[in-house]
Design an enzyme around this catalytic site. Structure first.
Site, short mmCIF file in Angstrom:
data_model
loop_
_atom_site.label_atom_id
_atom_site.label_comp_id
_atom_site.label_asym_id
_atom_site.label_seq_id
_atom_site.Cartn_x
_atom_site.Cartn_y
_atom_site.Cartn_z
N SER A 1 -48.78 -20.01 33.56
CA SER A 1 -48.22 -18.59 33.34
C SER A 1 -46.67 -18.77 33.82
CB SER A 1 -48.87 -17.49 34.56
OG SER A 1 -47.71 -16.57 34.63
N HIS B 1 -49.10 -18.76 28.96
CA HIS B 1 -49.37 -17.43 29.10
C HIS B 1 -48.25 -16.61 29.63
CE1 HIS B 1 -52.28 -14.30 30.99
NE2 HIS B 1 -51.25 -14.14 31.72
N MET C 1 -48.98 -5.87 30.66
CA MET C 1 -49.24 -5.11 31.97
C MET C 1 -48.08 -3.91 31.93
SD MET C 1 -49.70 -8.41 34.65
CE MET C 1 -48.92 -9.49 33.58
N MET D 1 -59.10 -10.31 35.75
CA MET D 1 -58.00 -10.45 36.93
C MET D 1 -58.61 -10.63 37.99
SD MET D 1 -55.33 -9.80 35.18
CE MET D 1 -54.22 -10.25 36.57
N PHE E 1 -47.96 -9.69 40.49
CA PHE E 1 -47.16 -10.86 41.27
C PHE E 1 -47.98 -12.12 41.01
CE2 PHE E 1 -46.13 -6.85 43.05
CZ PHE E 1 -44.73 -7.02 43.15
N ASP F 1 -57.13 -14.84 35.39
CA ASP F 1 -55.87 -14.65 35.66
C ASP F 1 -55.80 -14.13 37.15
OD1 ASP F 1 -53.17 -14.52 35.58
OD2 ASP F 1 -53.14 -12.94 34.20
N SER G 1 -48.69 -20.41 40.09
CA SER G 1 -48.22 -21.24 40.94
C SER G 1 -48.72 -22.72 41.15
CB SER G 1 -48.34 -20.59 42.42
OG SER G 1 -49.24 -19.55 42.36
C1 DX5 Z 1 -50.37 -11.61 37.66
C2 DX5 Z 1 -50.23 -12.33 36.34
C3 DX5 Z 1 -50.65 -13.83 36.42
C4 DX5 Z 1 -49.93 -14.50 37.46
C5 DX5 Z 1 -50.80 -15.55 38.09
O1 DX5 Z 1 -50.19 -10.28 37.47
O2 DX5 Z 1 -50.96 -11.74 35.18
O3 DX5 Z 1 -50.53 -14.57 35.02
O4 DX5 Z 1 -48.84 -15.20 36.98
O5 DX5 Z 1 -50.44 -16.35 38.96
P1 DX5 Z 1 -50.94 -17.18 39.92
O6 DX5 Z 1 -51.61 -18.38 39.31
O7 DX5 Z 1 -49.81 -17.57 40.82
O8 DX5 Z 1 -51.88 -16.18 40.73
ZN ZN Z 2 -51.13 -12.92 33.40
#
Ligand code: DX5
Ligand code: ZN
Length: 230
Positions: free
Chosen positions: A12, A37, A72, A141, A147, A177, A200
């Site tokens: 991402s 992503h 989103m 999710m 975040f 995700d 991350s």
């Molecule tokens: C959150 C996003 C994710 C996010 C995942 O709302 O949709 O794609 O970037 O980040 P990590 O892998 O750090 O949880």
């Molecule tokens: Zn995402």
């Protein structure tokens, strides 16, 4: 896009250097990413704002493979064509963000893009039961969206298992995700997921000028996710 259920790692770019998206996309692909992503947030459906279709169009030439756009935003429908024109291969909308998610998925497919539907942690698997014939990807999710860097919500593993059973032989990806790392990845691939989004856990320790850690991080997730189990 061809369909298969092999494990795919989708970094991402929410965790990338926002001043350097083009080079970041090239770096993660060179380091072994399968998909890229792209998290679009509106400050309304989720409590954070990222970017819109113009940024997606700008980074498209820097992505050779699949550009996976996670919307989103609410409403969704007025913006579908703009994201398709920006070159998205997959456009995912949240079931919670669209009053008429059935129509939204039809509209995404009508653009030629693959249609994804995302479920927040509080939304049950059954929310997509009437949508499977219109869907190419279900995004589970495993954090509340908004975040990067949040903790994986383990209760979602059972939802993945349910979705895998509901999907059967249909050519539908299950994407995870949020909070994916080498510890959590095998839990969800074992339950039936095939696309692993990771922000991350991919970008940590690396940069465009030192991208080797990206490759190490991607390999660590892939190896953990593809481990042998009985
Ligand atoms: C959150 C996003 C994710 C996010 C995942 O709302 O949709 O794609 O970037 O980040 P990590 O892998 O750090 O949880
Ligand atoms: Zn995402």
């Amino acid at each position: 896009m061809t369909f298969d259920r092999s494990v795919k790692i989708a970094p991402s770019i929410l965790s990338a250097d926002f001043a350097n998206f083009g080079a970041e996309c090239e770096a993660i692909e060179a380091q072994g990413a399968d998909w890229v992503h792209v998290d679009v947030m509106d400050g309304h459906f989720v409590p954070n704002i990222t970017f819109g279709p113009a940024t997606c169009a700008a980074i498209r030439p820097h992505i050779r493979g699949v550009m996976d756009v996670h919307l989103m935003i609410a409403p969704v429908d007025p913006y579908i064509t703009a994201f398709a024109d920006a070159g998205a291969d997959v456009i995912t909308a949240h079931v919670e963000a669209s009053t008429h998610i059935h129509r939204t998925l039809q509209a995404i497919r009508a653009t030629g893009a693959k249609a994804g539907v995302a479920l927040n942690p509080g939304t049950p698997a059954e929310a997509v039961s009437e949508l499977l014939d219109l869907t190419d990807l279900v995004c589970v999710m495993t954090v509340n969206p908004g975040f990067g860097g949040q903790k994986f919500i383990a209760s979602q593993i059972d939802k993945v298992r349910k979705l895998r059973a509901m999907i059967g032989d249909r050519p539908i990806h299950i994407e995870i995700d949020g909070g994916v790392d080498p510890q959590t990845a095998p839990l969800v691939t074992r339950a039936g997921a095939d696309v692993l989004v990771a922000g991350s856990a991919v970008f940590r320790g690396g940069s465009v000028s030192d991208p080797t850690p990206y490759g190490e991080n991607i390999r660590a997730i892939r190896e953990a996710a593809s481990g042998v189990w009985t």
